[in-house]
Design an enzyme around this catalytic site. Structure first.
Site, PDB file in Angstrom:
ATOM      1  N   ASP A 189       0.726  -1.259   0.051  1.00  0.00           N
ATOM      2  CA  ASP A 189      -0.113  -0.117  -0.031  1.00  0.00           C
ATOM      3  C   ASP A 189       0.937   1.280   0.211  1.00  0.00           C
ATOM      4  OD1 ASP A 189       0.798  -0.771   2.615  1.00  0.00           O
ATOM      5  OD2 ASP A 189      -0.989   0.297   3.517  1.00  0.00           O
ATOM      6  N   ASP A 198       2.490   4.320   9.923  1.00  0.00           N
ATOM      7  CA  ASP A 198       3.051   2.922   9.974  1.00  0.00           C
ATOM      8  C   ASP A 198       3.940   2.703  10.855  1.00  0.00           C
ATOM      9  OD1 ASP A 198       1.873   0.986   7.445  1.00  0.00           O
ATOM     10  OD2 ASP A 198       2.021   3.255   7.031  1.00  0.00           O
TER      11      ASP A 198
END
Length: 300
Positions: free
Chosen positions: A65, A205
């Site tokens: 992603d 993240d």
């Protein structure tokens, strides 16, 4: 000034109204991307700020992603007839990943320069002073501090005191030395005190890490992930190396940032704004990004 656009604010999988991770950064007519999720080229075309002006791509890590849009972006740049080198920065393994992705984009009109990073690293691109710093995501992953410096202002009083003729002021302002009565006058001789530039910190993240508020101290804008909003997602956040809204807000608070923008939302979050009060209770100057949101940061 610094222009930003959140091209994609989704995490893991694209959704009908939420593309995958990508941030467009524009400085003085040139641009870079932070991450390049699936379909990033569509977001760039919709934005209309320019395709060929993209000189660099910063890849945080090698989950799909964040980098699966690279082949399409490279081909789009080729279609735009780019010939200048494109610089791509990312963790160790970048060469292998880009080589694999380029199997479906083998013929380009420009060279691709790959830069593999290790540890905290500083480099310059587009006049930005960029610091890449490691995050906590279970695999090598980087956050980015972007600093646009500002030159000191020309001080007319200093120029007059050094007896610099008015016609030579422009030469000094352009960064060139001049000769006055047989003496060299340098630009720094007629400049005032340093002026604060513009600083943006971007990190997705990751679990909370101390380096985020340290490098983002009093930054103009902090962009952090809002992967999970609900408190019951905390065990999932720990397991998957992500953050809750309130954890991101605590980092912005500790950094004394001017503003926090949340992005990179889980597919389980249908309405990112619904959890905004949880973040604002910790750091009031928090907002949620949407695809295509644009911001302009001016020098203070």
């Amino acid at each position: 000034m610094l222009d930003l656009c959140t091209l994609g604010t989704g995490g893991t999988m694209p959704m009908p109204d939420r593309a995958l991770s990508a941030l467009y950064v524009r400085v003085n007519g040139r641009a870079l991307l932070i991450d390049c999720g699936e379909g990033t080229q569509v977001g760039v075309q919709r934005l209309g700020w320019g395709m060929q002006c993209i000189d660099g791509i910063l890849i945080s890590h090698f989950h799909a992603d964040h980098c699966s849009g690279l082949p399409g972006m490279l081909l789009a740049l080729t279609k735009a007839l780019r010939t200048e080198p494109l610089h791509i920065y990312g963790p160790v393994g970048l060469t292998q990943v880009v080589s694999g992705l380029r199997v479906i984009a083998p013929q380009l009109t420009f060279p691709v320069m790959l830069h593999e990073l290790s540890g905290q690293t500083e480099f310059e691109l587009l006049g930005l002073q960029i610091t890449a710093f490691p995050l906590d995501h279970g695999i090598p992953c980087y956050g980015w501090r972007l600093h646009l410096p500002r030159n000191a202002a020309f001080d007319p009083d200093k120029a007059r005191a050094l007896r610099v003729p008015l016609p030579l002021w422009k030469t000094l302002q352009s960064g060139e030395a001049v000769q006055v009565e047989g003496h060299a006058i340098r630009p720094e001789d007629v400049m005032g005190p340093p002026r604060r530039g513009i600083t943006v910190l971007y990190a997705t993240d990751t679990r909370p890490v101390e380096v985020i508020p340290e490098l983002g101290f009093r930054c103009d804008l902090m962009i952090l992930e809002g992967m999970y909003g609900a408190e019951e997602k905390y065990p999932l956040a720990i397991r998957n190396h992500h953050m809750l809204y309130r954890e991101a807000a605590a980092l912005a608070r500790d950094a004394e940032a001017a503003r926090l923008l949340l992005t990179h939302f889980s597919t389980s979050i249908e309405a990112p704004e619904a959890y905004l009060p949880q973040a604002q209770s910790v750091f009031p100057a928090t907002d949620v990004a949407v695809d295509g949101m644009t911001l302009t940061l001016q020098y203070p």
